[in-house]
Design a protein around this motif. Structure first.
Motif, short mmCIF file in Angstrom:
data_model
loop_
_atom_site.label_atom_id
_atom_site.label_comp_id
_atom_site.label_asym_id
_atom_site.label_seq_id
_atom_site.Cartn_x
_atom_site.Cartn_y
_atom_site.Cartn_z
N ARG A 58 0.83 -1.21 0.00
CA ARG A 58 0.00 0.00 0.00
C ARG A 58 0.86 1.26 0.00
NH1 ARG A 58 -1.94 4.10 -0.25
NH2 ARG A 58 -3.93 4.90 0.53
N TYR A 59 1.99 1.21 0.72
CA TYR A 59 2.86 2.38 0.81
C TYR A 59 4.25 2.08 0.24
CZ TYR A 59 -0.81 3.81 4.04
OH TYR A 59 -2.02 4.12 4.60
N GLU A 60 4.28 1.24 -0.77
CA GLU A 60 5.56 0.79 -1.31
C GLU A 60 6.43 1.94 -1.80
OE1 GLU A 60 7.31 -2.29 -4.71
OE2 GLU A 60 5.16 -1.88 -4.58
N HIS A 61 5.82 2.96 -2.39
CA HIS A 61 6.61 4.03 -3.00
C HIS A 61 6.89 5.21 -2.06
CE1 HIS A 61 6.27 1.90 -6.74
NE2 HIS A 61 4.94 1.92 -6.68
N ASN A 62 6.32 5.17 -0.88
CA ASN A 62 6.63 6.22 0.10
C ASN A 62 6.71 5.65 1.52
OD1 ASN A 62 3.93 5.65 0.32
ND2 ASN A 62 3.26 7.78 0.51
N THR A 63 7.24 4.44 1.59
CA THR A 63 7.31 3.76 2.88
C THR A 63 8.10 4.56 3.91
OG1 THR A 63 7.12 1.56 1.88
CG2 THR A 63 8.11 1.69 4.07
N SER B 182 8.72 7.58 8.88
CA SER B 182 9.14 8.81 9.55
C SER B 182 7.97 9.43 10.32
CB SER B 182 9.69 9.80 8.53
OG SER B 182 10.83 9.28 7.87
N ALA B 183 6.79 9.40 9.71
CA ALA B 183 5.61 9.93 10.39
C ALA B 183 5.29 9.12 11.64
CB ALA B 183 4.42 9.94 9.44
N ILE C 44 18.23 6.50 12.39
CA ILE C 44 19.26 5.71 11.72
C ILE C 44 18.64 4.49 11.05
CG2 ILE C 44 21.28 4.25 12.11
CD1 ILE C 44 22.16 6.20 14.28
N MET C 45 17.70 3.84 11.73
CA MET C 45 17.06 2.66 11.16
C MET C 45 16.32 3.00 9.87
SD MET C 45 14.34 -0.01 12.87
CE MET C 45 13.06 1.23 13.10
N ILE C 46 15.52 4.05 9.91
CA ILE C 46 14.75 4.43 8.73
C ILE C 46 15.67 4.85 7.59
CG2 ILE C 46 13.09 6.13 7.84
CD1 ILE C 46 11.82 6.11 10.67
N TRP C 47 16.77 5.49 7.93
CA TRP C 47 17.73 5.92 6.92
C TRP C 47 18.49 4.74 6.32
CZ3 TRP C 47 23.31 7.37 8.21
CH2 TRP C 47 24.00 7.77 7.05
N ARG C 48 18.90 3.80 7.17
CA ARG C 48 19.80 2.74 6.72
C ARG C 48 19.09 1.50 6.18
NH1 ARG C 48 25.01 2.80 8.65
NH2 ARG C 48 25.26 1.07 7.17
N VAL C 49 17.88 1.22 6.64
CA VAL C 49 17.23 -0.02 6.21
C VAL C 49 16.99 -0.02 4.70
CG1 VAL C 49 14.88 0.85 6.63
CG2 VAL C 49 15.33 -1.61 6.65
N GLN C 50 17.33 -1.11 4.07
CA GLN C 50 17.10 -1.29 2.63
C GLN C 50 15.85 -2.12 2.46
OE1 GLN C 50 20.71 -2.76 0.71
NE2 GLN C 50 21.97 -1.78 2.30
N LEU C 51 14.77 -1.46 2.15
CA LEU C 51 13.46 -2.10 2.17
C LEU C 51 13.31 -3.18 1.10
CD1 LEU C 51 11.31 1.09 2.80
CD2 LEU C 51 11.85 -0.72 4.44
N TRP D 59 17.30 -5.11 10.85
CA TRP D 59 16.82 -3.92 11.55
C TRP D 59 15.59 -4.22 12.40
CZ3 TRP D 59 19.49 0.16 12.60
CH2 TRP D 59 20.57 0.51 11.77
N PHE D 60 14.77 -5.15 11.96
CA PHE D 60 13.63 -5.56 12.79
C PHE D 60 14.13 -6.18 14.10
CE2 PHE D 60 11.26 -9.35 14.13
CZ PHE D 60 10.12 -8.74 14.64
N LYS D 61 15.10 -7.08 13.99
CA LYS D 61 15.60 -7.79 15.16
C LYS D 61 16.42 -6.88 16.07
CE LYS D 61 19.00 -10.65 14.55
NZ LYS D 61 19.81 -11.83 14.18
N ASN D 62 17.35 -6.12 15.51
CA ASN D 62 18.24 -5.30 16.32
C ASN D 62 17.63 -3.94 16.68
OD1 ASN D 62 20.89 -6.92 16.41
ND2 ASN D 62 20.33 -6.97 14.25
N GLY D 63 16.73 -3.44 15.83
CA GLY D 63 16.07 -2.18 16.15
C GLY D 63 15.28 -2.27 17.44
#
Length: 382
Positions: free
Chosen positions: A277-282, A287-288, A324-331, A340-344
């Motif tokens: 649903r939010y693939e192009h603006n995940t 962030s929100a 950092i997680m939102i910036w670094r995670v490669q979706l 990131w799910f496990k360590n975040g």
């Protein structure tokens, strides 16, 4: 919990080299929710290989060290996958540490309460996994990732699983009875969510909302656990409500990252998901959600009268770790999403907990009052 939620999909079963659509309306769950459910066949790019044709007992780790007859039950409760337990425990820890200064609770009482909460999270997460595997016992054998679960491979019969579940629930009740009686009245409503969650995963495209409501319930339990009735204490009520809402936002955030692990399978199956649903603006949505989470966390601290250490330590670490997680995670990378799910969980949850703990210690030892007193003296002399 390493458990999961689902989105309606056709189950794909692999037998020999043919692909059989069972026609059963099942769904994919992730591995952290209170209940784990079947996943469709993973592609080679997913985190877990799907080429195994025979069950292989664990050779390393805690589960491998257990007696042979215990191993199926340890696997049933996902003892080797503790991330879900952590996600269930952290809201309990948050509320306990926020409530402690309001209740003037001594450190030993706070640590004891958090210990009980962790024990309860471990037990009830395991009970949730047992319930889920019982629900899906006729579906799991036809799904690649779940076909070797204990009930699916018949290492544990449904009857024995029910008996085991009874033992788990009695153990959970035993933990709950260690808390003040008022905790029973605040805890009982959560049973409705726990009971209906498996159904919600089958009838809605957005089970993350129900998951958030379920997993975040502990954000309210710390107050009655320390003898504070939120219904008669306005500050506690405001703090608990804000903290609960913050944890719901956190749940949806990390669950959305997890959902991206399955996005290729969702596209192939033609089903909807929060990731699609939010693939192009995940990352905008993430962030929100992070903004909402931290803002409500700060509001909970304000209501509870938290000091500067909380806002710098808990809120500051949450902003840093989430950013950092939102910036670094490669979706689009399954391994990145899983890491990131496990360590975040530990980065964000651990940082918030540490900030709250230090703030509680500062308030309990009068550090804030000592810091203010020199100013008061100067003012009086002037």
């Amino acid at each position: 919990m390493t458990s999961s939620y689902t989105r309606p999909r056709s189950t794909i079963a692999i037998r020999s080299k043919s692909i059989i659509h069972t026609g059963a309306a099942t769904v994919r769950y992730n591995s952290h929710a209170p209940f784990a459910s079947p996943l469709t066949v993973q592609s080679p790019s997913t985190a877990e290989p799907t080429s195994a044709t025979r069950y292989t007992p664990p050779k390393t780790g805690l589960v491998a060290s257990l007696p042979q007859s215990w191993i199926p039950y340890a696997e049933l409760v996902r003892l080797d996958k503790p991330t879900g337990t952590y996600y269930l425990f952290f809201p309990c820890a948050f509320s306990t540490l926020l409530a402690a200064p309001l209740a003037s609770s001594p450190p030993l009482q706070v640590l004891g309460t958090m210990g009980l909460f962790f024990t309860g999270a471990l037990i009830m997460r395991g009970a949730g996994c047992t319930i889920n595997d019982l629900w899906d016992r006729n579906l799991d054998p036809h799904v690649e990732r779940t076909k070797f679960r204990p009930i699916a491979r018949r290492a544990v019969s449904p009857r024995r699983a029910v008996v085991f579940l009874g033992v788990q629930l009695l153990a959970g009740l035993g933990v709950l009875l260690q808390f003040p009686t008022s905790c029973l009245w605040f805890g009982i409503p959560s049973l409705l969510l726990v009971t209906t969650y498996p159904l919600a995963k089958r009838i809605t495209y957005y089970p993350q909302a129900v998951l958030g409501l379920t997993f975040s319930w502990g954000a309210m339990m710390g107050f009655p656990a320390l003898g504070i009735d939120p219904l008669s204490n306005h500050a506690a009520l405001e703090s608990a409500a804000a903290l609960y809402s913050s944890c719901v936002a956190w749940t949806i955030l990390y669950d959305m990252i997890y959902a991206h692990m399955d996005i290729k399978d969702d596209v192939a199956a033609g089903i909807k998901s929060i990731a699609l649903r939010y693939e192009h603006n995940t990352k905008t949505v993430l962030s929100a959600l992070a903004t909402v989470q931290v803002s409500l966390l700060a509001a909970a601290g304000v209501a509870a009268g938290a000091g500067p250490i909380f806002f710098v330590g808990s809120c500051g670490s949450a902003i840093l770790s989430l950013g950092i997680m939102i910036w670094r995670v490669q979706l689009k990378n399954v391994q990145s999403c899983w890491w990131w799910f496990k360590n975040g969980c530990l980065f964000t949850g651990g940082g918030i907990t540490l900030g709250m703990l230090l703030d509680y210690m500062a308030r309990a030892t009068g550090l804030y009052k000592d810091a203010e007193s020199p100013g008061k003296v100067i003012t009086s002399e002037a």
